[in-house]
Design an enzyme around this catalytic site. Structure first.
Site, short mmCIF file in Angstrom:
data_model
loop_
_atom_site.label_atom_id
_atom_site.label_comp_id
_atom_site.label_asym_id
_atom_site.label_seq_id
_atom_site.Cartn_x
_atom_site.Cartn_y
_atom_site.Cartn_z
CE LYS A 170 -6.19 -1.66 -0.48
NZ LYS A 170 -6.18 -0.58 0.52
CE1 TYR A 187 -2.95 1.04 0.06
CE2 TYR A 187 -0.95 0.04 0.91
CZ TYR A 187 -2.22 0.53 1.11
OH TYR A 187 -2.77 0.47 2.38
#
Lengths: 273, 273, 273, 273
Positions: free
Chosen positions: C142, C112
């Protein structure tokens, strides 16, 4: 102009730094800068130490301005690096400065470091060390960066080099052995009192005066910062330097009284010692 | 010069942007910039759309350069804001640009936003909206900032304004409706192929070409970035544009073969469609 | 909670990302985070793809949370790097992530990247390339950074890796081939319409919807940004998610009507296609 | 541990600051942090002033850690703000700190400002002024930011507040009247010598010792910075504190001899006065 020179004399200023940041050098054309310097030389030569700032544009113009500064007889000159194309290494700074310093080879030369405006964050000490053997008239730096550690570090470059400082942490500077702070003309008297207190070991008074300088920073911030506020403060001391050049915005007339009151409350117009 | 113009023609370039960032405008004197522009006008007028970048210095010089650009007959001109004294509000930018745009009132004018070099991070859309009624010849912006959201946002300022883009995310731009990207001369052919693939809905090929552009960025970074690398890449395409001006450093000769190999492996010299 | 799940269903949301940035993961204790995740699993398992964000604190807690996420049966998990001690190299990120991903070895894992909040500006593509052979369950990233070029670049790491995106430049993403944007629950319907228009080649409608997303960013900024505004917007959609945790400040009640009016004027409550 | 305590005694350390930055507080779990603090209390209570740093995570954990610190009997505690969700105003910081300070209401509390790691750049003086009436046990700040002007400014908040300082510009601090610098354990002896020289007015020696501190910064940078280097330096002083937690990388064993040589050349192992 004559009024400003008299004012600076009254404030016990001993040196002037022309067409630097507060003199808005980078906002003037080459011809304007030459004219400003010639005026200073004509009116103030011998009264103050006159230092010309010749950078803020491209290298060719800096060379031309430096040559001119040498010819009209400044006491010293200083040069910053460009802020658009940013030098990425200390080596690039020295290569950039070499022909500029060489344009007035018999005049003392200083590197002008003002990292928060140029965006060039490099090691001043290393620039001086690299430049020492390659720039014969290099005498030190004018260090106008907020990092106190960088200031002290730059004083370690060479015993024969001199660091002038543009920060407002004067008391810290004195302790660190930086002997030549560069002070706004209108605060010069105040600074001289600070220096006197420090030399006498009267740290309480010294800190009190330093506190005034810190509060002045707050006032600056309160009114939006920038050259407009500085010119307005000078106006409060009785000297009108006109409006700043765009993109710096002028100080709003209707806030001038508030500013004056703030300065008065701080005691900057009083005798302190 | 003639060789470079022929090369650009071969690459199917349709417009040139003179004395901008890659043309090192801010490193040239006013006289040099005028001379460069006159040469482009003389050799290339009618062959390309010629856009002069007139900023990078102080306002007075930008006015002088803009007036000159209008007189020699550029198709459009653009201006950036100064990088030393940084405009703090969109209003200050518009005030700064007004007299510059007015120096060539019958020539289309664009605001040149390249925030990561000027250090001025403001809202381009707001500048265009504020400027619309006050700068009659304002036609849009050249947006060379990394933020894709700012790019799209600026296209929303006004239907009659045009956004040119200097980023390398060409495929994203096409999708967002930015019609006039500004591409390095030597990549123009590649860009035309990307555009063709996008228009035909051939997204697979479009992404493949975009991947080449992204890898070109990596190559640029690998060799240290800056104007020196860009000039070296152009050299690999057969056109020698000389060395960059200090403080940008020249590309080391002994790495030129490596660079050429990297470019070859990427396929930039091949026909792709 | 049930009301929120029904709302998300109505908005045609297909996946939820728990205790990420907007779920304020880093402001919750380990026990609270486990409880939130268990609630989601209990109520929404099978209805949505459930992805747990397990980072935002120290490595040991991230390992504990990841182990827990695997045990309760999430569809995937993701982990950010700490924001206080900042990883300085891509290698340090991979070393940090390795034992975290290994805590749930049979569950797909994503890195992330939200650089503007963690302060860790590294190359996502390089992290994926380095991690590929060392983190067997690594499936992609992400990417919630503003740089569109970094987003596309990260899609080039490996054909088997997937990039989810948290930016609001949805149209650009679709063009670049990023297939799985992560959208705020309340905008999901709007995004689905954008996707449909893009697939049909109706770029005019697509750009119109993208313009709404851009204006939403402006509204966010207008009200001061932060988690407080996001919760207030959700409230305007009829779902009360409570107040944010300090140091995020709550949205002032007396501005809620203004916010609702701004959203209404933008047309986000209307059917667009 | 006992060896480290003896070493600190030998270095004439008078206070310890547990689970701060160099103690890697934010990389430890709540339970680990409690255990570390209890160990310090058990072994060193009464020998040193013990200050617990309870922040670096979310507010609930900071409250829990503060309550614990009060119960085990620390002399004072301090708390930083979160680095992921960044407080945007001084008011938000005070709201965040209030319940944390209240968790140990009879123990002196300090705000821990380390802006370059948290990313929260706010006015420390204003935080102290706002907090004065709302946080009864607020006694000052630990200021570990590089800006010397902010340090001095924070000393002006209130005469009854104390500013501890984590910078290495010790000589400047002494001049500015900051009485309680926080020094790495292994440099404490050196600092005491600096203080002695300053009090005797022997500025030449004081500057010489300050120069050693500055050179130590350079050595830190030379070896890549971070917690790994700090632990390696402590090791050179004969105390092995183990390896740092990821994402901080360990110091490479094969550079330890070089580091030791650099320190020796600097004279940090010698008696100076």
């Amino acid at each position: 102009m004559d009024k400003y020179i008299k004012f600076l004399k009254d404030q016990k200023v001993t040196a002037v730094y022309t067409t630097g940041t507060n003199g808005e050098g980078p906002s003037l054309t080459v011809d304007e800068r030459k004219a400003v310097l010639e005026l200073w030389i004509e009116r103030a030569k011998g009264k103050f130490v006159i230092i010309a700032q010749t950078g803020g544009c491209n290298q060719r113009e800096a060379i031309e301005l430096s040559k001119h500064a040498g010819q009209v007889g400044v006491d010293a000159f200083a040069c910053m690096v460009p802020s658009f194309f940013k030098a990425k290494t200390e080596e690039a700074v020295v290569q950039f400065l070499e022909p500029i310093a060489a344009a007035a080879p018999n005049t003392p030369f200083y590197y002008y470091d003002i990292n928060f405006l140029t965006g060039v964050y490099l090691n001043t000490r290393k620039i001086l060390e690299l430049g020492k053997s390659r720039i014969p008239n290099l005498r030190g730096a004018k260090f106008s960066c907020p990092e106190m550690s960088g200031l002290f570090d730059s004083t370690l470059a060479d015993d024969n080099m001199q660091i002038m400082c543009g920060s407002d942490m004067f008391l810290a500077m004195l302790a660190l052995g930086v002997e030549v702070p560069v002070v706004y003309g209108h605060y010069s008297k105040l600074f001289n009192q600070l220096q006197k207190a420090f030399k006498q070991g009267d740290m309480k008074t010294a800190r009190k005066i330093q506190a005034i300088f810190s509060s002045l920073s707050d006032i600056n911030t309160k009114y939006g910062g920038g050259i407009g506020v500085i010119k307005a403060i000078t106006k409060c001391f009785g000297v009108n330097l006109g409006q700043p050049r765009l993109p710096e915005l002028p100080f709003p007339d209707n806030q001038l009284e508030d500013l004056k009151t703030d300065l008065k409350n701080l005691g900057v117009f009083d005798e302190l010692l």
